[in-house]
Design a protein around this motif. Structure first.
Motif, PDB file in Angstrom:
ATOM      1  N   ARG A1603     -44.925  21.791 -21.084  1.00  0.00           N
ATOM      2  CA  ARG A1603     -45.341  20.436 -20.748  1.00  0.00           C
ATOM      3  C   ARG A1603     -45.316  20.196 -19.221  1.00  0.00           C
ATOM      4  NH1 ARG A1603     -48.339  18.884 -24.603  1.00  0.00           N
ATOM      5  NH2 ARG A1603     -47.487  17.608 -26.298  1.00  0.00           N
ATOM      6  N   ALA A1604     -44.481  20.996 -18.488  1.00  0.00           N
ATOM      7  CA  ALA A1604     -44.403  20.766 -17.033  1.00  0.00           C
ATOM      8  C   ALA A1604     -45.685  21.210 -16.332  1.00  0.00           C
ATOM      9  CB  ALA A1604     -43.203  21.503 -16.446  1.00  0.00           C
ATOM     10  N   ARG A1605     -46.439  22.092 -16.974  1.00  0.00           N
ATOM     11  CA  ARG A1605     -47.740  22.533 -16.432  1.00  0.00           C
ATOM     12  C   ARG A1605     -47.617  22.948 -14.961  1.00  0.00           C
ATOM     13  NH1 ARG A1605     -48.660  17.712 -19.129  1.00  0.00           N
ATOM     14  NH2 ARG A1605     -50.147  17.699 -20.874  1.00  0.00           N
ATOM     15  N   ILE A1606     -46.798  23.927 -14.677  1.00  0.00           N
ATOM     16  CA  ILE A1606     -46.657  24.387 -13.283  1.00  0.00           C
ATOM     17  C   ILE A1606     -47.685  25.490 -13.070  1.00  0.00           C
ATOM     18  CG2 ILE A1606     -45.082  25.496 -11.654  1.00  0.00           C
ATOM     19  CD1 ILE A1606     -42.836  24.186 -13.485  1.00  0.00           C
ATOM     20  N   ARG A1607     -48.587  25.262 -12.131  1.00  0.00           N
ATOM     21  CA  ARG A1607     -49.755  26.146 -12.003  1.00  0.00           C
ATOM     22  C   ARG A1607     -49.361  27.584 -11.668  1.00  0.00           C
ATOM     23  NH1 ARG A1607     -53.196  29.171 -12.308  1.00  0.00           N
ATOM     24  NH2 ARG A1607     -55.369  29.119 -11.670  1.00  0.00           N
ATOM     25  N   ASN A1608     -48.591  27.793 -10.583  1.00  0.00           N
ATOM     26  CA  ASN A1608     -48.287  29.158 -10.153  1.00  0.00           C
ATOM     27  C   ASN A1608     -46.867  29.549 -10.551  1.00  0.00           C
ATOM     28  OD1 ASN A1608     -50.207  27.962  -7.847  1.00  0.00           O
ATOM     29  ND2 ASN A1608     -50.650  30.112  -8.193  1.00  0.00           N
ATOM     30  N   LEU A1609     -46.568  29.384 -11.795  1.00  0.00           N
ATOM     31  CA  LEU A1609     -45.187  29.630 -12.209  1.00  0.00           C
ATOM     32  C   LEU A1609     -44.798  31.091 -11.956  1.00  0.00           C
ATOM     33  CD1 LEU A1609     -42.687  28.375 -13.396  1.00  0.00           C
ATOM     34  CD2 LEU A1609     -43.446  29.027 -15.662  1.00  0.00           C
ATOM     35  N   GLY A1610     -45.745  32.001 -12.151  1.00  0.00           N
ATOM     36  CA  GLY A1610     -45.457  33.420 -11.936  1.00  0.00           C
ATOM     37  C   GLY A1610     -45.005  33.660 -10.503  1.00  0.00           C
ATOM     38  N   SER A1611     -45.723  33.041  -9.545  1.00  0.00           N
ATOM     39  CA  SER A1611     -45.367  33.216  -8.139  1.00  0.00           C
ATOM     40  C   SER A1611     -43.983  32.634  -7.885  1.00  0.00           C
ATOM     41  CB  SER A1611     -46.373  32.499  -7.242  1.00  0.00           C
ATOM     42  OG  SER A1611     -47.673  32.819  -7.646  1.00  0.00           O
ATOM     43  N   GLU A1612     -43.728  31.449  -8.441  1.00  0.00           N
ATOM     44  CA  GLU A1612     -42.416  30.825  -8.244  1.00  0.00           C
ATOM     45  C   GLU A1612     -41.324  31.759  -8.759  1.00  0.00           C
ATOM     46  OE1 GLU A1612     -41.991  28.008  -6.739  1.00  0.00           O
ATOM     47  OE2 GLU A1612     -43.758  26.742  -7.006  1.00  0.00           O
ATOM     48  N   VAL A1613     -41.536  32.307  -9.950  1.00  0.00           N
ATOM     49  CA  VAL A1613     -40.521  33.169 -10.565  1.00  0.00           C
ATOM     50  C   VAL A1613     -40.287  34.391  -9.681  1.00  0.00           C
ATOM     51  CG1 VAL A1613     -40.078  34.689 -12.521  1.00  0.00           C
ATOM     52  CG2 VAL A1613     -40.921  32.377 -12.910  1.00  0.00           C
ATOM     53  N   SER A1614     -41.381  35.035  -9.242  1.00  0.00           N
ATOM     54  CA  SER A1614     -41.220  36.238  -8.414  1.00  0.00           C
ATOM     55  C   SER A1614     -40.488  35.904  -7.118  1.00  0.00           C
ATOM     56  CB  SER A1614     -42.580  36.828  -8.058  1.00  0.00           C
ATOM     57  OG  SER A1614     -43.301  37.072  -9.207  1.00  0.00           O
ATOM     58  N   LEU A1615     -40.848  34.771  -6.511  1.00  0.00           N
ATOM     59  CA  LEU A1615     -40.233  34.410  -5.235  1.00  0.00           C
ATOM     60  C   LEU A1615     -38.734  34.243  -5.411  1.00  0.00           C
ATOM     61  CD1 LEU A1615     -41.588  32.118  -2.552  1.00  0.00           C
ATOM     62  CD2 LEU A1615     -39.336  31.610  -3.368  1.00  0.00           C
ATOM     63  N   ILE A1616     -38.346  33.529  -6.490  1.00  0.00           N
ATOM     64  CA  ILE A1616     -36.910  33.331  -6.724  1.00  0.00           C
ATOM     65  C   ILE A1616     -36.247  34.693  -6.926  1.00  0.00           C
ATOM     66  CG2 ILE A1616     -35.192  32.322  -8.265  1.00  0.00           C
ATOM     67  CD1 ILE A1616     -37.281  30.139  -8.917  1.00  0.00           C
ATOM     68  N   GLU A1617     -36.920  35.517  -7.685  1.00  0.00           N
ATOM     69  CA  GLU A1617     -36.312  36.806  -8.020  1.00  0.00           C
ATOM     70  C   GLU A1617     -36.100  37.642  -6.760  1.00  0.00           C
ATOM     71  OE1 GLU A1617     -36.905  39.987 -11.617  1.00  0.00           O
ATOM     72  OE2 GLU A1617     -38.636  38.869 -10.894  1.00  0.00           O
ATOM     73  N   ASP A1618     -37.138  37.642  -5.882  1.00  0.00           N
ATOM     74  CA  ASP A1618     -37.045  38.497  -4.696  1.00  0.00           C
ATOM     75  C   ASP A1618     -36.008  38.001  -3.705  1.00  0.00           C
ATOM     76  OD1 ASP A1618     -38.928  40.117  -5.711  1.00  0.00           O
ATOM     77  OD2 ASP A1618     -40.616  39.286  -4.574  1.00  0.00           O
ATOM     78  N   LEU A1619     -35.931  36.666  -3.520  1.00  0.00           N
ATOM     79  CA  LEU A1619     -35.114  36.158  -2.423  1.00  0.00           C
ATOM     80  C   LEU A1619     -33.827  35.487  -2.886  1.00  0.00           C
ATOM     81  CD1 LEU A1619     -37.972  34.716  -0.193  1.00  0.00           C
ATOM     82  CD2 LEU A1619     -36.619  36.758   0.221  1.00  0.00           C
ATOM     83  N   MET A1620     -33.497  35.675  -4.170  1.00  0.00           N
ATOM     84  CA  MET A1620     -32.315  35.003  -4.693  1.00  0.00           C
ATOM     85  C   MET A1620     -31.059  35.603  -4.066  1.00  0.00           C
ATOM     86  SD  MET A1620     -31.700  34.083  -8.614  1.00  0.00           S
ATOM     87  CE  MET A1620     -31.356  35.675  -9.277  1.00  0.00           C
ATOM     88  N   ASP A1621     -30.077  34.711  -3.852  1.00  0.00           N
ATOM     89  CA  ASP A1621     -28.800  35.155  -3.314  1.00  0.00           C
ATOM     90  C   ASP A1621     -28.186  36.154  -4.310  1.00  0.00           C
ATOM     91  OD1 ASP A1621     -26.458  35.355  -2.058  1.00  0.00           O
ATOM     92  OD2 ASP A1621     -26.160  33.206  -1.770  1.00  0.00           O
ATOM     93  N   PRO A1622     -27.901  37.388  -3.904  1.00  0.00           N
ATOM     94  CA  PRO A1622     -27.465  38.405  -4.883  1.00  0.00           C
ATOM     95  C   PRO A1622     -26.210  37.994  -5.651  1.00  0.00           C
ATOM     96  CG  PRO A1622     -27.197  39.172  -2.600  1.00  0.00           C
ATOM     97  CD  PRO A1622     -28.009  37.921  -2.538  1.00  0.00           C
ATOM     98  N   CYS A1623     -25.318  37.208  -5.020  1.00  0.00           N
ATOM     99  CA  CYS A1623     -24.071  36.864  -5.716  1.00  0.00           C
ATOM    100  C   CYS A1623     -24.290  35.890  -6.864  1.00  0.00           C
ATOM    101  CB  CYS A1623     -23.080  36.302  -4.726  1.00  0.00           C
ATOM    102  SG  CYS A1623     -23.620  34.749  -4.042  1.00  0.00           S
TER     103      CYS A1623
END
Length: 1649
Positions: A1603-1623
């Motif tokens: 229902r949130a209809r986020i257009r580039n959800l894949g990009s958001e997910v990848s970005l979080i994954e790549d730059l997430m604080d490792p701890c």
């Protein structure tokens, strides 16, 4: 008046304003004193009555007051006019039988006989008591305030505050165009409108007005171009093909009496010195002779300035008594300049003077004043030539005109001479005006001398081709019939012509009315209906006019009296009967008249005699005792004349010495009145003495001007005798003399007026404006000294013989020299220095006045201060004179060759070493070293050469005395250092002091008091000066202007080389150092190279911007004048769309190291290593067509092993030999996995030749893709290797040689210095600084606590500090972040937006974080390293975590915070890098996101319940509208079956915010909040606490994600994954993120289910 009142309280004011009356002049007459309760301020006398104004503003009348209602009223005693009580009267006037008064607010009251309307009240034949009369503006109803009144027999005149004249009553003496008399209502005299009228006077049937000459001041009046009477254009213009003829020969027929013969001396023009304002340019009284018709012949346009000559022709006026010279033509063809050069002007003036001398001879009879009409053309030609030319031809000429020293030149040659020639035959009355205006640097408010021309230029003319409509003012100027070079000189001669303060000496007298007795002064007996200027009184400096019944008096600033009109009783004071033109009254030598009044048949004059007390002269009718009452019979009168009943010339009244100090005299009817003061405490006497001394001094100056200066300036041979320089100095001297004389005249007039009026010291000009006097005397003394030093007075010896003869008695008399046989040159020196002695007189008299006051009073202080100022200047000028004499004698004895080059007018000798008192150390035995110290330079003279050292750039130090007994001085100049030896220690001290004083004076500007500066030990070693280098070297012939320190440029300055190079900025020890701008012309391209940035030791060093003439711009670091470090080069025609940009590392002016090159024309971007401007080493190239290459480069080509991918994933891996050219072994893989292996040759995309094998891989070979993805990036530059220079620069700014090596304290100091200096630089241009920005800067200037254990609190303050620091580019960290953002965008925007670059982009950000974190830990050394812990202070930490840091309590067993670079720095960095980075993610995830989006759109068409059911959400979580229980599913479906977007709406809304955040931690925060929202909603549904299991949670969360209809959800997910604080990965946030990721993949594959 107050101070004296204090000193004489005993006698209730009986000391001031005493009134004495008498009649006639016989010895038996004794004046009677009229006693009044208060001092009398003003008296006015009518035929039989008088009006008195006393202090306090009351009015008394006495005499025959026939208009009083009681019987014919004879008041012997003065009676108070009660009708005026309650009004404060400030001025009174009396006509023959009526009176008037002006009150404080400017309203008029009239009373007396009104038979002719002279009281301005209609319907009454007489007005018994003072009655108000209003002057109403024709347009409005407001009344016009009045300054003063004058009353005649049948008319009255009022002078308004606007300085206009209003009239009422009867007769042509009103000056109104009235056909019916009486005129009851006051009306304005239009003929004088727009003029500045100073005073009015009324005779029985004529009127006089004293009017200020129109100089530049006249310009503010609105110009009028139509005649007021006949409404025709005053100026006509005829436009011929190549020139314009302008004619002003408008003749107005209105208001002129018809007469047969035109009066002799009358042309149409009104006054000699003004651009006529048209309302009265029709001042015609008669159809006069043809008027001069000036035609302005504009020969050519501005281009042809060679020949832009002007011809101003003129018809000789019919009435002129000599043919006007026809040569009044100024034609100019000068070296590319449209203005006459000196030679021509001289030539021209010579012709003029010949012509006018001829005129003068003819006019020697003296009946008519010599008319300067012929000459007027001269100055008006040149003057208006310039004005109109400039105006017509436009700014270009105007600026040329400003640039040429035309003003000065004309001042030299025109004013003095013109005026010389245009005077009358009586030469004491001729005065040189203020010729010298250019030198009048001090002339405060005179503004531009050519205010008028400038005004004309400002009102730019529209010029279609030629003058379409020229400003009337300029034309008026063309049309002046008799001009003086007024526009060339400021009206006040360097004095602020503030009409309220300085009296006006340039005046004209205008007269109108009946003229039977010649009382109008126009040389005839005709009446004039309109005011007309009396030409012969122009330039006579009339300061007061008075009118008797039928005669008129004018008093000049030079204390002379002109009189004209009826002389039947000898009232004119000379023997001409009647006189129709003004003539001088006969008074003995040395009698200076300063007040005059005229009665019915007599004149009273108040004059300075031999003593201070004023004396009174009487001329006119003797009054016999028996005849007081009224007119004698005609016969009696003749008898009386035969019996000698009147004076032949003015007679001294013997009793005047008994009256005390007379301040004014009044005559009227047959009476005489004198007002006098007693001399209380010597105050009145001192006032009289001061005024009298000033009048005497002015007359003296005028005599010198007319009898010495003018004859000298007129000499033909002057310039040949003196030579050009001395001639110019003499002109300057004459100009200054004129200004001094003019100022003295104004001062004398003001002191005289003060005696007549207030007699107090508050209005003294010399106190309020002492600086004007002091400056002018100082300038004058310098001018005399300059002329003297150049040997001018000696050169004048021969010319003086020609003029003054062998025995110069005249010079002896004027210079007050008593010795016999003095040389002419010495007499001249004494004469010209004479005015400076008057300063002592000022200080003496001011001191004398001061002693009349209490020492504590303000007046005493004022007088005392001024006195000491004048005394100090007297001493200073005496010293200046001595210096000039010393210098003059020095030049006489000095060897001739050098004199010519060293002798300068302003140069004065201070000390010289002809007695061998100073020599050069180690000088040869036969060498000659002669040192001469002038006030501006030290000259070192040798046999045949000499060297001049300017004092401003000379430093002198004593060398320490040692045993050798040498008395040495060290002299430092910018390019020499000399050691000089003095002959003795006394000489050493003397020279040291002399040089230091001279330097100090040269620096502070001459004219400083050298005596007082002797107290200072030495001048400052740091100073501002200008210097031109002469020795060979880098600076040869360059000129430096700015700050110096001990012989070297140091501080801010400008350095200009002759070849056009200019450096502006700071210097250190003689070299460019600090921030500066450099301009270097490029001869080939004819444009300039510009550098703007930092310097060190004369070379570009540090950050800067260099704009090359070719259009390239380099922005970055320099070292030793070369590009070195990090920099960006943009090249191409327009920098906006520049065809190529390089950003990266430079070494010795060449691209070397890592850099990004964007070739916009090719559409390629290279990111990799460089060497010597060539691509060399590892690199990546992407193109706009989606090709991607990574691999080796050599010699600017792809050479060696590389990988090439095209847009469709076709991949080649192998050897390359040139750009896009495959050579050698390799593998070519198709998008479907098939591959070719073998050797390749040819260019990509244009047919490859292949020798090799083709493989179709098996199904289980699917790992191929994965391998390939891994391989990318292997052959590119590692992220750690990129942008090293950027970080190195930051480290070096913090004071570290290598990263991490340095002192923390020093780093913090460097930060503070950088902020402060940058801030100062910005404050010079505050528009660049917003208020919030400057606040940030202020808070950053405080060094935070950077040592000590880091607690949570300190961690937060560090975080806030970093946010602020990265916010301003002035902070080293902020600058670093700004540069990184620039390079990042440069790399990954545009062509660089290639999905294959994503891994590199992510790694680059990570490397940034690492590098910056290293710097942060260096600044805050106690901060734990990456992954370290900060313990929590207490357990009860608030639950909400800071937005930009992550809460890690859940995963660490002991509570605390994990330090990580991403938590600390991503919030600062990522928002700025987000757009390019996210674009790469979007490109990389494009296919997946498309699949996901398609599914989202499809599923979102479902209503809520259907979707919930489809996703398998348990029913207990379905939100219901009926809350009590859970009825069967069938029951509740209809209720909300169709609703959409209602369930979990708040959670959906929260999740949508993920797109608006930047950092992974913020995005995770959003996910956490979404979970919390879902939990809350479910809890409220179930009314109990509830623990999720993943099976329950996942479908609900999936629903929310859909229902949130986020257009580039894949990009958001990848970005979080790549730059997430490792701890975080294993904590609560990690689980939530995994859930979101699972939802994303679930949705993608949803359609498969």
């Amino acid at each position: 008046m107050e101070p004296q009142r204090r000193s004489s309280e005993d006698d209730d004011g009986g000391e001031r304003g005493l009134l004495h009356c008498w009649r006639g002049y016989s010895y038996s007459v004794v004046p009677e004193r009229l006693l009044l309760p208060r001092p009398v301020l003003q008296v006015a006398l009518g035929a039989q009555h008088g009006v008195l104004l006393v202090e306090g503003g009351q009015v008394y009348t006495f005499g025959e007051l026939s208009w009083k209602q009681s019987q014919a009223f004879q008041a012997a005693e003065p009676t108070l006019e009660n009708a005026l009580s309650g009004q404060r009267v400030v001025a009174v006037a009396a006509g023959s039988f009526h009176s008037g008064a002006v009150t404080e607010d400017g309203s008029v009251h009239m009373w007396g006989d009104n038979g002719a309307g002279q009281c301005g009240l209609s319907g009454l034949s007489c007005v018994p008591n003072p009655t108000p009369v209003a002057l109403l503006d024709p347009g409005g109803a407001q009344t016009v305030p009045v300054l003063e009144l004058a009353c005649g027999e049948k008319h009255s005149l009022a002078l308004t505050v606007q300085r206009e004249v209003w009239a009422w009553g009867s007769g042509c003496q009103l000056g109104l165009n009235a056909s019916v008399f009486p005129v009851w209502k006051p009306q304005k005299v239009e003929q004088l409108a727009g003029r500045y009228v100073l005073q009015v006077a009324c005779g029985a049937s004529h009127s006089l007005a004293l009017v200020r000459c129109l100089g530049p001041e006249g310009v503010h009046r609105p110009p009028v171009d139509k005649c007021n009477q006949c409404n025709q254009l005053l100026y006509t213009m005829t436009d011929k093909e190549d020139h314009v003829i302008i004619s002003d020969s408008h003749y107005c027929p209105m208001g002129v009496e018809a007469r047969e013969d035109p009066p002799p001396t009358q042309t149409l023009k009104t006054s000699p010195s003004e651009p006529i304002l048209p309302s009265y340019s029709s001042s015609a009284s008669t159809p006069a002779a043809p008027v001069p018709d000036p035609t302005l012949d504009l020969v050519s346009g501005p281009q042809d300035s060679q020949k832009a000559g002007l011809t101003i022709g003129e018809h000789p006026p019919a009435d002129s008594d000599a043919p006007a010279p026809s040569k009044a033509v100024a034609s100019a063809a000068v070296k590319s300049s449209p203005y006459p050069d000196e030679q021509e002007v001289k030539e021209y003036l010579r012709k003029l003077s010949d012509a006018s001398q001829a005129e003068a001879k003819m006019a020697a009879g003296g009946l008519h004043a010599l008319k300067p009409s012929s000459l007027g053309r001269g100055s008006s030609a040149l003057n208006s030539l310039v004005a109109s030319c400039a105006s017509a031809v436009g700014e270009r000429v105007a600026s040329t005109y400003e640039a040429l020293s035309l003003k000065r030149m004309m001042n030299f040659y025109l004013p003095s001479r013109l005026e010389v020639l245009s005077g009358t035959a009586d030469n004491t009355a001729e005065r040189v005006r203020r010729e010298e205006s250019v030198q009048a640097k001090k002339s405060s408010s005179t503004g531009d001398i050519h205010e008028e021309e400038a005004e004309g230029l400002r009102r730019r003319l529209s010029l279609p081709g030629l003058l379409s409509q020229v400003s009337p003012r300029l034309l008026r100027k063309m049309g002046r019939s008799k001009t003086r070079a007024f526009a060339l000189t400021p009206m006040g001669g360097g004095i602020p012509e503030d009409q309220e303060v300085f009296p006006i000496l340039q005046t004209e007298v205008w007269s109108w009315g009946h003229g039977e007795h010649g009382e109008l002064g126009h040389g005839d007996n005709l009446a004039r209906l309109q005011p007309l200027c009396i030409k012969s009184l122009n330039k006579k400096e009339v300061i007061r006019v008075a009118a008797g019944a039928h005669h008129s008096i004018a008093l000049t600033a030079q204390s002379q009296v002109y009189s004209w009109g009826s002389n039947l009783s000898g009232q004119l004071g000379h023997m001409e009967t009647p006189s129709t033109i003004p003539r001088l009254a006969k008074l003995s030598e040395g009698i200076r008249v300063w007040d005059a009044s005229a009665g019915e048949r007599h004149t009273l004059l108040l004059a300075d005699g031999d003593c201070i007390q004023p004396i009174i002269y009487y001329s006119g009718q003797q009054v016999k005792e028996g005849q007081e009452g009224g007119g004698m019979e005609e016969g009696e009168e003749e008898k009386d004349e035969r019996a000698g009943g009147y004076t032949q010339q003015p007679v001294l009244l013997p009793f005047c010495m008994n009256l005390g100090y007379v301040s004014s005299v009044v005559a009227g009817g047959r009476r005489c009145v004198a007002l006098s003061d007693r001399n209380v405490m010597g105050f009145i006497a001192s006032l009289h003495e001061l005024a009298s001394a000033e009048r005497k001094f002015y007359c003296k100056l005028c005599d010198v001007k007319s009898q010495v200066i003018r004859p000298l300036l007129e000499l033909e041979s002057l310039s040949t005798v003196l030579g050009p320089m001395a001639t110019e100095l003499l002109q300057t001297l004459a100009g200054r003399f004129s200004m001094l004389s003019h100022l003295t005249g104004q001062h004398a007039a003001s002191l005289t007026a003060n005696l007549r009026r207030g007699r107090d010291v508050n209005s003294f000009l010399i106190l309020e404006n002492s600086s004007i006097f002091l400056d002018l005397y100082n300038d004058y003394c310098s001018a005399v000294g300059n002329f003297f030093v150049m040997g001018g007075f000696h050169a004048l010896t021969k010319p003086s013989l020609d003029i003054f003869g062998k025995s110069p008695e005249l010079l002896q008399r004027l210079s007050e020299c008593s010795e016999e046989n003095t040389a002419t040159s010495d007499l001249l020196v004494t004469l010209f220095y004479l005015p400076t002695q008057h300063l002592h007189e000022y200080s003496r008299l001011l001191l004398k006045l001061a002693t009349c006051f209490e020492v504590s009073s303000g007046d005493y202080q004022k007088l005392q201060d001024s006195c000491s100022k004048f005394e100090a200047l007297t001493l200073q000028l005496k010293r200046k004179r001595k210096e000039a004499e010393y210098t003059f004698h020095f030049w006489k004895s000095f060897p001739g060759k050098m004199t010519d080059s060293l002798r300068k007018p302003h140069r004065r000798l201070i000390y010289e070493s002809s007695n061998k008192s100073l020599t050069v150390q180690n000088a040869g035995r036969f060498s000659v070293n002669w040192f001469i110290l002038f006030n501006d330079s030290l000259v070192h003279a040798q046999f045949s050469t000499h060297h001049i050292f300017a004092l401003a750039t000379l430093w002198v130090d004593p060398t320490p005395e040692d045993d050798s007994g040498l008395h040495g001085l060290k002299v430092v100049t910018p390019e020499e250092t000399l050691t000089l030896l003095a002959s003795s220690s006394a000489e050493k001290t003397k020279w040291l002091r002399a040089i230091n004083q001279a330097v100090d004076q040269a620096l502070s500007g001459a004219g400083q008091d050298a005596g007082s500066s002797g107290l200072k030990s030495e001048p400052p070693i740091s100073r501002t000066a200008s210097y031109t280098f002469y020795k060979d070297g880098r600076l040869k012939d360059a000129t430096y202007e700015g700050r110096w320190l001990s012989g070297k440029p140091h501080g801010r300055g400008i350095l200009k080389w002759p070849d056009g190079r200019i450096y502006t900025g700071s210097f250190k020890n003689g070299l460019e150092d600090g921030f500066g701008e450099f301009v270097c012309p490029n001869k080939m391209l004819n444009k300039d190279d510009l550098y703007h940035g930092y310097w060190k030791e004369g070379k570009m060093h540090g950050l800067g911007t260099y704009r090359y003439a070719s259009g390239e711009v380099y922005d970055g670091s320099f070292q030793d004048g070369m590009r070195q470090g990090h920099g960006m080069l943009r090249s191409g025609k327009h920098n906006t769309s520049s065809p190529s940009v390089f950003i990266g590392h430079w070494l010795q002016d060449k691209k070397t190291g890592y850099g990004v090159f964007d070739d916009i024309t090719k559409g390629e971007k290279y990111m990799g290593m460089w060497q010597d401007h060539q691509r060399q080493g590892m690199g990546v190239v992407v193109t706009q067509f989606g090709l991607y290459y990574e691999g080796a480069f050599k010699d600017n080509k792809m050479m060696g092993t590389g990988i090439l991918l095209s847009e469709d994933d076709t991949t080649y891996e192998g050897e390359f030999s040139d750009d896009w050219t495959l050579t050698g072994k390799g593998v070519l893989t198709m998008p479907n996995g098939d591959y070719l292996e073998g050797s390749f040759s040819g260019e990509w995309g244009s047919g490859l030749k292949v020798t090799g094998s083709y493989f179709k891989p098996n199904l289980f070979d699917a790992e191929k893709d994965k391998n390939q993805a891994v391989k990318l990036g292997r052959l590119s530059v590692r992220a750690e290797e990129k942008w090293k220079a950027v970080f190195e620069e930051c480290w070096s700014q913090l004071g570290c040689e290598t990263p991490g090596q340095g002192e923390h304290l020093k780093a913090w100091e460097n930060i503070a210095v950088a902020l402060t200096s940058n801030r100062q630089q910005i404050q010079d241009s505050p528009e660049t600084l917003s208020r919030s920005h400057s606040k940030t800067l202020e808070s950053l200037e405080v060094i935070p606590q950077y040592e000590g254990p880091v607690t949570i609190e300190r961690y937060h303050s560090i975080r806030l500090y970093l946010i602020k620091a990265c916010d301003t580019p002035l902070h080293p960290l902020g600058r670093l972040v700004e540069t990184l953002v620039a390079v990042y965008r440069m790399t990954y925007v545009g062509v660089g937006a290639n999905r294959r670059l994503l891994p590199q982009a992510v790694n680059e950000i990570k490397s940034y974080l690492g590098h910056i974190f290293q710097i942060v830990r260096f600044l805050f050394p106690d901060l734990p390293e990456e992954g370290g812990l900060i313990p929590e202070p207490t357990e009860n930490l608030p639950d909400s975590t800071q937005e930009t840091s992550t809460d890690t309590r859940t995963e660490s067993p002991k509570p605390g915070r994990v330090v990580s670079s991403s938590a600390l720095l991503l919030p600062v960095l990522l928002p700025r890098l987000y757009p390019p980075l996210f674009t790469l993610y979007a490109l990389e995830k494009e296919k997946e996101d498309d699949m996901y989006w398609e599914c989202v759109l499809r599923l979102n068409k479902q209503p809520d319940l259907a979707l919930l059911a489809f996703l398998g959400v348990q029913q207990k979580f379905w939100p219901v509208l009926v809350p009590n229980s859970l009825p069967a599913p069938g029951d509740k479906q209809p209720v909300i079956s169709s609703t959409k977007d209602a369930c979990f709406a708040s959670a959906v809304e929260t999740l949508q915010q993920i797109s608006t955040t930047f950092t992974p931690s913020d995005k995770l925060q959003v996910i956490q909040l979404t979970f919390e929202e879902i939990t809350q909603e479910v809890q409220s549904l179930l009314k109990q606490d509830f623990l999720w299991s993943m099976d329950d949670l996942f479908p609900v969360f999936l629903y929310v994600v859909l229902r949130a209809r986020i257009r580039n959800l894949g990009s958001e997910v990848s970005l979080i994954e790549d730059l997430m604080d490792p701890c975080i990965q294993h904590g609560e946030h990690g689980i939530m993120f995994t859930t979101l990721k699972a939802c994303y993949y679930q949705i993608q594959h949803e359609k498969i289910t």
